[in-house]
Design an enzyme around this catalytic site. Structure first.
Site, PDB file in Angstrom:
ATOM      1  N   HIS A 130       0.819  -1.222   0.000  1.00  0.00           N
ATOM      2  CA  HIS A 130       0.000   0.000   0.000  1.00  0.00           C
ATOM      3  C   HIS A 130       0.849   1.266   0.000  1.00  0.00           C
ATOM      4  CE1 HIS A 130      -3.496  -2.407   0.205  1.00  0.00           C
ATOM      5  NE2 HIS A 130      -3.105  -2.999   1.294  1.00  0.00           N
ATOM      6  N   HIS A 206      -9.581   0.776  -0.732  1.00  0.00           N
ATOM      7  CA  HIS A 206      -9.539  -0.408   0.129  1.00  0.00           C
ATOM      8  C   HIS A 206     -10.718  -0.444   1.110  1.00  0.00           C
ATOM      9  CE1 HIS A 206      -8.057  -3.526   2.785  1.00  0.00           C
ATOM     10  NE2 HIS A 206      -7.069  -3.757   1.968  1.00  0.00           N
ATOM     11  N   TYR A 208     -13.793  -1.546   3.170  1.00  0.00           N
ATOM     12  CA  TYR A 208     -14.415  -2.801   3.619  1.00  0.00           C
ATOM     13  C   TYR A 208     -15.925  -2.617   3.603  1.00  0.00           C
ATOM     14  CZ  TYR A 208     -10.033  -4.485   5.722  1.00  0.00           C
ATOM     15  OH  TYR A 208      -8.752  -4.921   5.943  1.00  0.00           O
ATOM     16  N   ASP A 277      -7.787 -13.736  -0.136  1.00  0.00           N
ATOM     17  CA  ASP A 277      -6.940 -12.569  -0.377  1.00  0.00           C
ATOM     18  C   ASP A 277      -6.346 -12.827  -1.757  1.00  0.00           C
ATOM     19  OD1 ASP A 277      -5.619 -10.207  -0.144  1.00  0.00           O
ATOM     20  OD2 ASP A 277      -4.529 -10.701   1.684  1.00  0.00           O
ATOM     21  N   GLN A 314      -8.687  -7.287  -6.354  1.00  0.00           N
ATOM     22  CA  GLN A 314      -8.310  -8.077  -5.182  1.00  0.00           C
ATOM     23  C   GLN A 314      -9.553  -8.297  -4.331  1.00  0.00           C
ATOM     24  OE1 GLN A 314      -4.899  -8.735  -4.817  1.00  0.00           O
ATOM     25  NE2 GLN A 314      -4.914  -9.813  -2.852  1.00  0.00           N
ATOM     26  N   GLU A 341     -10.916  -4.549  -4.495  1.00  0.00           N
ATOM     27  CA  GLU A 341      -9.969  -3.485  -4.808  1.00  0.00           C
ATOM     28  C   GLU A 341      -9.558  -3.606  -6.269  1.00  0.00           C
ATOM     29  OE1 GLU A 341      -6.739  -4.140  -1.917  1.00  0.00           O
ATOM     30  OE2 GLU A 341      -8.202  -5.335  -0.851  1.00  0.00           O
TER      31      GLU A 341
END
Ligand code: NAG
Ligand code: NAG
Ligand code: NAG
Length: 375
Positions: A130, A206, A208, A277, A314, A341
């Site tokens: 990141h 990113h 959630y 992941d 992702q 992502e």
């Protein structure tokens, strides 16, 4: 209402971090900004250009905030920059919110560009995750434009990254715009222009999500459809070191037909903790806007459809969340949220077989996402 005041001490702390990060010595203020269209609203902050909340009704008209987060900017600021995947207490998830710079989900500690070797700030073992310890998610962006109400409320954040920041070459102008439109649509537009040196750029969001409302439990019952027939094979550091792209058919990664996220999660192998992941190659033509994913929560009736113009996505299922303090007194545990992502190929700078993520001086990087929500 649109802009909440934060405690002075926090502003000073944040402002001094920002001054270091920009190298300008200038002071910038951290704020929370709301965009609203009736019962649909989002809050964002210029601390990392993050999405803080997204509120919409469910099929019975009950409002809920469907993204995970923290109550105050101070808590985001306090999140340590280092990652340690073997150390759940130190694995602090919320700092990954808005933008990474040079390879998103994971990458190598450096790379060769134009015959020159660059050593990046490492924050994840030997990798730069990141964008490094102080990636774009840890700096104060400038609010360039802000239109809180109307037919298409929006806000644009701006940041100029300096040559050598976290080890990356060249000055770079970056913008992130969040925009609401009807019906219940959030657009996120990111662009970046290299000013003087070629540099790899791979920004991502990113956030959630939990369509039942943040803190309402896990997302294993959400139904996911991914428009992806292939994935990039990742090693145990989540790097595509083999450069291999494999079909999802016959694996627990196959979400071509709508499937509950939890249906085969126990069969996912390779990670240090059980869960998804994974990095998928989105079907279709790379730079075109096209469907990426559709997620539905049968309980609330809420759904989100994501479109984007990126090569990969992702899927992460909050595998490391564990007794993590969230907003409104909620606690987030494993699988309390999922991320989708969109991005370019991970570690493309070290993989000539992947399409390049390097932006040449004067060239523009462009990342468009559209989240179509419904209930
Ligand atoms: C895990 O993280 C905690 C909190 O940051 C730290 O004190 C501890 O040393 C770390 N342990 C390991 C093995 O990295
Ligand atoms: C990048 O986005 C900003 C904000 O929307 C816009 O003003 C700018 O023109 C864009 N840059 C390019 C090169 O299109
Ligand atoms: C969560 O943390 C507790 C206490 O630190 C630990 O015992 C447990 O194994 C962790 N659970 C997961 C899923 O990591």
């Amino acid at each position: 209402m649109a802009r909440s005041q934060l405690p002075l001490a926090l502003l000073c702390l944040a402002a001094s971090l920002g001054a270091q990060a920009t190298g300008t010595g200038g002071r910038k203020m951290v704020g929370v900004y709301e965009l609203r269209m009736g019962d649909f609203s989002v809050k964002v902050t210029n601390w990392g250009a993050r999405l803080l909340s997204l509120v919409l009704p469910d099929s019975k008209g009950n409002l809920a905030d469907v993204v995970l987060g923290k109550d105050t900017i101070a808590e985001y600021v306090a999140v340590r920059s280092g990652y340690s995947k073997g150390n759940a207490t130190a694995y602090l998830v919320f700092e990954k919110a808005a933008a990474g710079y040079w390879e998103a989900s994971a990458n190598l500690a450096g790379g060769v560009l134009d015959g020159k070797v660059y050593h990046l700030q490492r924050n994840d073992g030997r990798n730069t995750l990141h964008g490094g310890g102080r990636g774009f998610r840890k700096i104060i962006w400038t609010v360039k434009e802000y239109m809180p109400y109307g037919d298409s409320p929006y806000i644009t954040f701006y940041y100029r990254s300096f040559d050598g920041e976290q080890g990356f070459p060249g000055n770079l102008d970056a913008y992130v715009t969040y925009r609401l439109s009807s019906p219940y649509t959030l657009g996120v537009h990111m662009n970046a222009t290299a000013l003087d040196k070629p540099t790899p750029v791979n920004l991502l969001l990113h956030t959630y999500w939990n369509l039942g409302g943040h803190g309402s439990g896990d997302v294993l019952g959400h139904t996911l459809r991914l428009f992806a027939s292939r994935y990039t094979v990742l090693d145990e550091d989540l790097l595509p070191s083999s450069g291999r792209i494999a079909p999802v058919a016959g694996t627990p990664l196959d979400f071509r037909a709508p499937t509950p996220i939890g249906a085969r999660i126990r069969h996912v192998t390779g990670g240090k903790v059980v869960g998804y992941d994974a990095n998928y190659v989105i079907d279709g033509e790379q730079e075109r806007m096209r469907p990426v994913a559709r997620v539905e929560d049968g309980v609330s009736g809420r759904a989100v459809e994501l479109w984007a113009n990126q090569a990969t996505v992702q899927l992460y299922t909050g595998n490391w969340l564990n007794n993590t303090k969230g907003k409104d007194g909620k606690v987030y545990n494993q699988y309390a949220g999922f991320t989708l992502e969109t991005m370019g190929y991970v570690d493309a700078v070290n993989h000539p077989e992947f399409p390049s993520q390097t932006v040449l001086p004067g060239q523009e990087y462009k990342h468009e996402m559209v989240f179509k929500l419904s209930f």
